[in-house]
Design a protein around this motif. Sequence first.
Motif, PDB file in Angstrom:
ATOM      1  N   ASP A 101       0.944  -1.463  -0.274  1.00 43.31           N
ATOM      2  CA  ASP A 101       0.347   0.153  -0.418  1.00 43.31           C
ATOM      3  C   ASP A 101       0.518   1.282  -0.225  1.00 43.31           C
ATOM      4  O   ASP A 101       2.453   1.259  -0.136  1.00 43.31           O
ATOM      5  CB  ASP A 101      -0.902  -0.307   1.105  1.00 43.31           C
ATOM      6  N   ILE A 125       1.562   3.329   2.151  1.00 41.56           N
ATOM      7  CA  ILE A 125       2.468   3.714   3.428  1.00 41.56           C
ATOM      8  C   ILE A 125       3.681   3.266   3.355  1.00 41.56           C
ATOM      9  O   ILE A 125       5.124   3.780   3.974  1.00 41.56           O
ATOM     10  CB  ILE A 125       2.272   2.728   4.761  1.00 41.56           C
ATOM     11  N   ASP A 126       4.201   1.886   2.657  1.00 39.55           N
ATOM     12  CA  ASP A 126       5.195   1.706   1.954  1.00 39.55           C
ATOM     13  C   ASP A 126       5.787   2.430   1.432  1.00 39.55           C
ATOM     14  O   ASP A 126       6.966   2.739   1.017  1.00 39.55           O
ATOM     15  CB  ASP A 126       5.580   0.484   1.168  1.00 39.55           C
ATOM     16  N   GLY A 182       7.156   4.554   7.262  1.00 41.03           N
ATOM     17  CA  GLY A 182       5.855   3.975   7.592  1.00 41.03           C
ATOM     18  C   GLY A 182       5.964   3.073   8.447  1.00 41.03           C
ATOM     19  O   GLY A 182       4.386   3.358   8.727  1.00 41.03           O
ATOM     20  N   ASP A 183       6.309   2.509   8.726  1.00 43.52           N
ATOM     21  CA  ASP A 183       6.509   1.798   9.483  1.00 43.52           C
ATOM     22  C   ASP A 183       6.267   2.698  11.041  1.00 43.52           C
ATOM     23  O   ASP A 183       4.988   1.913  11.057  1.00 43.52           O
ATOM     24  CB  ASP A 183       7.319   0.314  10.061  1.00 43.52           C
ATOM     25  N   ARG A 198       2.656   3.339  10.513  1.00 41.67           N
ATOM     26  CA  ARG A 198       0.973   2.587   9.768  1.00 41.67           C
ATOM     27  C   ARG A 198       0.117   2.733  11.056  1.00 41.67           C
ATOM     28  O   ARG A 198      -1.098   2.620  10.196  1.00 41.67           O
ATOM     29  CB  ARG A 198       1.917   1.087   9.986  1.00 41.67           C
ATOM     30  N   PRO A 199       0.472   2.211  11.847  1.00 43.86           N
ATOM     31  CA  PRO A 199      -1.002   2.611  12.588  1.00 43.86           C
ATOM     32  C   PRO A 199      -2.175   3.207  12.835  1.00 43.86           C
ATOM     33  O   PRO A 199      -3.391   3.150  12.260  1.00 43.86           O
ATOM     34  CB  PRO A 199      -0.568   2.252  14.860  1.00 43.86           C
ATOM     35  N   LEU A 238      -1.459   6.362  10.075  1.00 42.33           N
ATOM     36  CA  LEU A 238      -2.177   6.808   8.682  1.00 42.33           C
ATOM     37  C   LEU A 238      -3.172   4.940   8.290  1.00 42.33           C
ATOM     38  O   LEU A 238      -4.151   5.475   7.593  1.00 42.33           O
ATOM     39  CB  LEU A 238      -0.880   6.016   7.939  1.00 42.33           C
ATOM     40  N   GLU A 239      -2.979   4.290   8.466  1.00 35.78           N
ATOM     41  CA  GLU A 239      -4.199   2.974   8.208  1.00 35.78           C
ATOM     42  C   GLU A 239      -5.250   3.602   8.530  1.00 35.78           C
ATOM     43  O   GLU A 239      -6.223   3.067   7.617  1.00 35.78           O
ATOM     44  CB  GLU A 239      -3.601   1.540   9.187  1.00 35.78           C
ATOM     45  N   TRP A 254      -5.861   6.636   6.047  1.00 38.42           N
ATOM     46  CA  TRP A 254      -6.794   6.533   5.082  1.00 38.42           C
ATOM     47  C   TRP A 254      -7.619   5.205   4.351  1.00 38.42           C
ATOM     48  O   TRP A 254      -7.526   4.906   3.956  1.00 38.42           O
ATOM     49  CB  TRP A 254      -5.323   6.210   4.218  1.00 38.42           C
ATOM     50  N   ASP A 290      -7.296  -0.222   6.763  1.00 39.62           N
ATOM     51  CA  ASP A 290      -7.908  -1.426   7.677  1.00 39.62           C
ATOM     52  C   ASP A 290      -9.282  -1.404   7.183  1.00 39.62           C
ATOM     53  O   ASP A 290      -9.657  -2.854   7.636  1.00 39.62           O
ATOM     54  CB  ASP A 290      -7.665  -0.822   8.967  1.00 39.62           C
TER      55      ASP A 290
END
Lengths: 266, 324
Positions: free
Chosen positions: B45, B47-48, B53-54, B57-58, B60-61, B64, B67
Amino acid sequence: MRLSLAQRFGAVVLAVVVLAAVWSQLAGFDPVLGVAPQAANLGPSLAHPLGTDHLGREVITRLAAACGAFVFPGLLAVTLCGALAVPLGALAGWAGGSVERFVRAMLGTVASIPPLVLALLLCSAWGNSHTHLALAAAIAYMPTFAEAVFARIATLRQAEFLVAARAYGLSEWRIVWRHLIVAACGPTIARQGLLLFSEYLVLETTLSYLGGFGVQEPMPSWGNMITFEWGRGNLAPLAAPVIALWLTLLALAWLAHGAAEERSHV
Amino acid sequence: MTDAAASSGAPQALGRALLRVVGFALTIAGAALLLLTLMHAAPGDAIDQLPNGDALRPVLEREWLLDRPLWEQVLAHFSRAAQGDLGVSLVVRPGATVLEVMSAPLLRSATWVAASIALSLAWGATLAAATSRRSRAAGRFVEIASVPPVFLVAHLAVNGLNAGAWRLMQADLITRPSWFALPDEASWLRTTLAIVVLALGSGALSRTHLAVRTALLELRHASFIDAARARGEDTRPLIARHLIAPLAHLTAERVAAHVAGLIILERVLLLNGAGSLFWRASLERDWPLALGLALAAATGVAATRLACDGVRVLADPREREVSG
């Protein structure tokens, strides 16, 4: 069927290209094995018919091996596209009315996305591979293919031989498959297949020429061979892929014209 | 025409025009849906693509909606795009909105595409008019010249120009031209070259030539042209007027190929337009920007087709009858 001179030329060129692609698969071409710096930039001779490139690799071998980069994925694209487009075009042409309007609106939607845009997005998101490129070409070319089949079937919908076939009690399925798709649309399908194959060749060589997508060095493609050899002062390795690409596209275009003329006699 | 017929014709024409506009909106919506589905269904996705990104991730998921199920993501993206929010560039110009990044290059590229289509129609029509009475040899010659892909024509033209200018400079026949050496410096010549190559390569010229030649041959044998000739009228304006519809049809058919060709030429000739921006966005996986540009290209193609349909209906009474 009598082939014109242009079509005979087209058939010969296409046969050579397909044979070269088959050879590249059967012979297990290794792009690194042929590197020989001591034999770099040799001109054409009996030992090296098209000379060698600046790394000493045989140009004729790479030219032939590069056929594999577009022949098999190109055939995959034609198969996928045909499998989608022929039933859709036949359905729209035979059913007419709201089914025709819906199918053609759907095809218009896909046609609004330029083929290269779809190919780049697909390769960017899903990964750069021959399969994804073939899939993108199949989706992008589907509207043109399906519209051609639709146009052919729509003009024949009320033809007398179909009325006769119905009177003989043939099923709708048999009429559409045997009499319309196979008999009447054969040349149309052949023409669209050749044009799509040609589009795929352009797509593959373009992406490989620009770099980033398509075939990457050391694997050969006619596109990356042009980029790789430019400005190194050796004409043969540069002229070979340019002429091969030009001739193949011309051959495909003339064969497609032949199929169109054949259609007009049906 | 009676007054009653005229008054009932106007609402009908308005209704047809409205139907075409609705069709256009549905085409754009369909193209957006197809592109969004292809992108959202891809492995990985957006975020990669971010450097941290890591860690993000929580957050932005959730923001965006990554999830959520695919259909919800597509629906949310679609509703934002409908409101003109195409997201934010991730890599090319991090933080800038997609609309901000793409608006100026889009305008430039649209001008180049329009110029190349106009040139292709103009010289295709001129060539066809000049060769319509000749044998098929003229068509074959045009085909041979036009069949190479645009990247090859541009490559040969650029390097031929550079090599030629360099030889002339070496021989002291000319001083260094302002545009030399293509394509390293910005110049009017590169833009002109792109427009000319786009109007010639990848079969653009041969298809225009063939379409106009076919239309001309049909027109020359048409009964209304014979009638005009028998009346002693000049048939050229009549033929020119009846060429508008086939040319509009051809433009509608070819516009997507011109857009695709421009993406390639902007890369080969280092032009600063939407095509090179799209290439960069795709290569560096700046998906919001790539998606925004793809949608803009689809909108441009669909809008051109709508305009061409309108022109055809206005120019050809038979089209008016069909659409009526």
